[in-house]
Design an enzyme around this catalytic site. Sequence first.
Site, PDB file in Angstrom:
ATOM      1  N   HIS A  72      38.053  51.331  60.428  1.00  0.00           N
ATOM      2  CA  HIS A  72      39.288  50.651  60.016  1.00  0.00           C
ATOM      3  C   HIS A  72      39.190  49.159  60.266  1.00  0.00           C
ATOM      4  CE1 HIS A  72      40.844  50.284  64.198  1.00  0.00           C
ATOM      5  NE2 HIS A  72      40.407  51.515  64.377  1.00  0.00           N
ATOM      6  N   ASP A  74      42.012  47.136  60.532  1.00  0.00           N
ATOM      7  CA  ASP A  74      43.177  46.600  61.238  1.00  0.00           C
ATOM      8  C   ASP A  74      42.987  46.675  62.751  1.00  0.00           C
ATOM      9  OD1 ASP A  74      43.429  49.459  60.894  1.00  0.00           O
ATOM     10  OD2 ASP A  74      45.478  49.306  61.653  1.00  0.00           O
ATOM     11  N   GLU A 136      45.046  51.971  60.182  1.00  0.00           N
ATOM     12  CA  GLU A 136      44.713  53.112  61.036  1.00  0.00           C
ATOM     13  C   GLU A 136      45.558  53.098  62.298  1.00  0.00           C
ATOM     14  OE1 GLU A 136      42.650  55.254  64.332  1.00  0.00           O
ATOM     15  OE2 GLU A 136      43.189  53.138  64.180  1.00  0.00           O
ATOM     16  N   GLU A 137      45.790  51.902  62.829  1.00  0.00           N
ATOM     17  CA  GLU A 137      46.468  51.780  64.122  1.00  0.00           C
ATOM     18  C   GLU A 137      47.936  52.176  64.081  1.00  0.00           C
ATOM     19  OE1 GLU A 137      44.991  51.448  66.760  1.00  0.00           O
ATOM     20  OE2 GLU A 137      43.203  50.208  66.585  1.00  0.00           O
ATOM     21  N   GLU A 164      34.592  54.935  65.737  1.00  0.00           N
ATOM     22  CA  GLU A 164      35.421  54.551  66.873  1.00  0.00           C
ATOM     23  C   GLU A 164      34.549  54.405  68.120  1.00  0.00           C
ATOM     24  OE1 GLU A 164      38.514  53.742  67.012  1.00  0.00           O
ATOM     25  OE2 GLU A 164      39.465  54.540  65.198  1.00  0.00           O
TER      26      GLU A 164
END
Length: 394
Positions: A72, A74, A136-137, A164
């Site tokens: 991601h 963001d 995503e966050e 991640e």
Amino acid sequence: MSVRDTVAILEALVGFDTTSRNSNLALIGWVENYLDRFGVAHERIFDATGAKANLWATIGPATAPGYILSGHTDVVPVDGQEWSHDPFHLAERDGRLFGRGAADMKGFLACCLAAVPEMVARPLAQPLHLAFSYDEEVGCVGVRGLIAKLERAKVKPIGCFVGEPTEMGVVIGHKAKRSLRVIVHGKTCHSSLAPTGVNAVEYAARLIVKIRDITDRLARHGARDPLYDVPFTTGHTGTVHGGTALNIVPDACVFEFEFRSIAADDLDVLVNEVRAYARDVLEPEMKTVAPQSGIAFEVKSGFPGLELSDRADVVHLAKKLAGQGQHSKVAYGTEAGLFDAAGISTVVIGPGSIDQAHKADEFIAVAELEKCGTFLDHLVAHCRRGAAASPVHL
């Protein structure tokens, strides 16, 4: 893969303030210009506003099943945090690279982009896909549009690596999550006449206690999965807002709560237990005083858990590429559960530590980027050999 190139790319990526409330298009444009230098085709999948986009790029034959490298773009806010330097300017000290998103998870994106020259240097028998998402966050929102595109594709990828921060450990599971906002509508009056009103704060408090009772029950007697550091399903109330003055019975209160479940527990069952307590116990009391009062629930966000067999081919491959034999599960959520639910077996593996994520002075160690680079080098070699070839031996 050159770690110097990786650091240079990471410096550029960190320089974009892609906090989830902002557009990510400037970063996406930078990545597209980078891919253009190597002749890599790419596509944007926009959100409804056109202010944010996922990026999808394929290197190798699109007609063959291959592997996704997913991350991601963001990051979480820096508001209220005390940084020792500008969080959107990469700083290096003692083998560590500091900046918002360095670990979560622009370090992985930088590694993937630094590997692109090697990916295009010689033909791949199996393609590698870059999948860079937005938002995503705030609930794994953006990647859903990208996955919808994949579900319509004639040839599906056979595996996905979500980068991640796991310190390059192989993660085969994570918890599912459901978060809700609860709006309690009461009836206001002077506090000296409290029995004639409906105190929204107090009824919210009783519902919060119910959520805590469920959480305590799960902690004491619930199902267990020993691969998690917190091996049972958890609940949590994070925010409460209500009331204006002590001598006014409040007519409104809003709070937010979540459940994070292991595979043995059903989120729908847990949420419905909370709803039933509100509907069958609290609301009848409230309505005897004020028929217009009540309790409303709004689902804020959620994502499925990941529960992958340790015998899955993609797990075996990830361990080979990373040079290790162990696997684990993590309590935090990722986009991996969504890929897996779409029929794409997915492992979570990436550089950096989750302990550094979301904090002031977030950092990633250069050594972690080097480990990820080695993993990607082995993956590229594997894709050159193709699915029919023997696995990579380390």
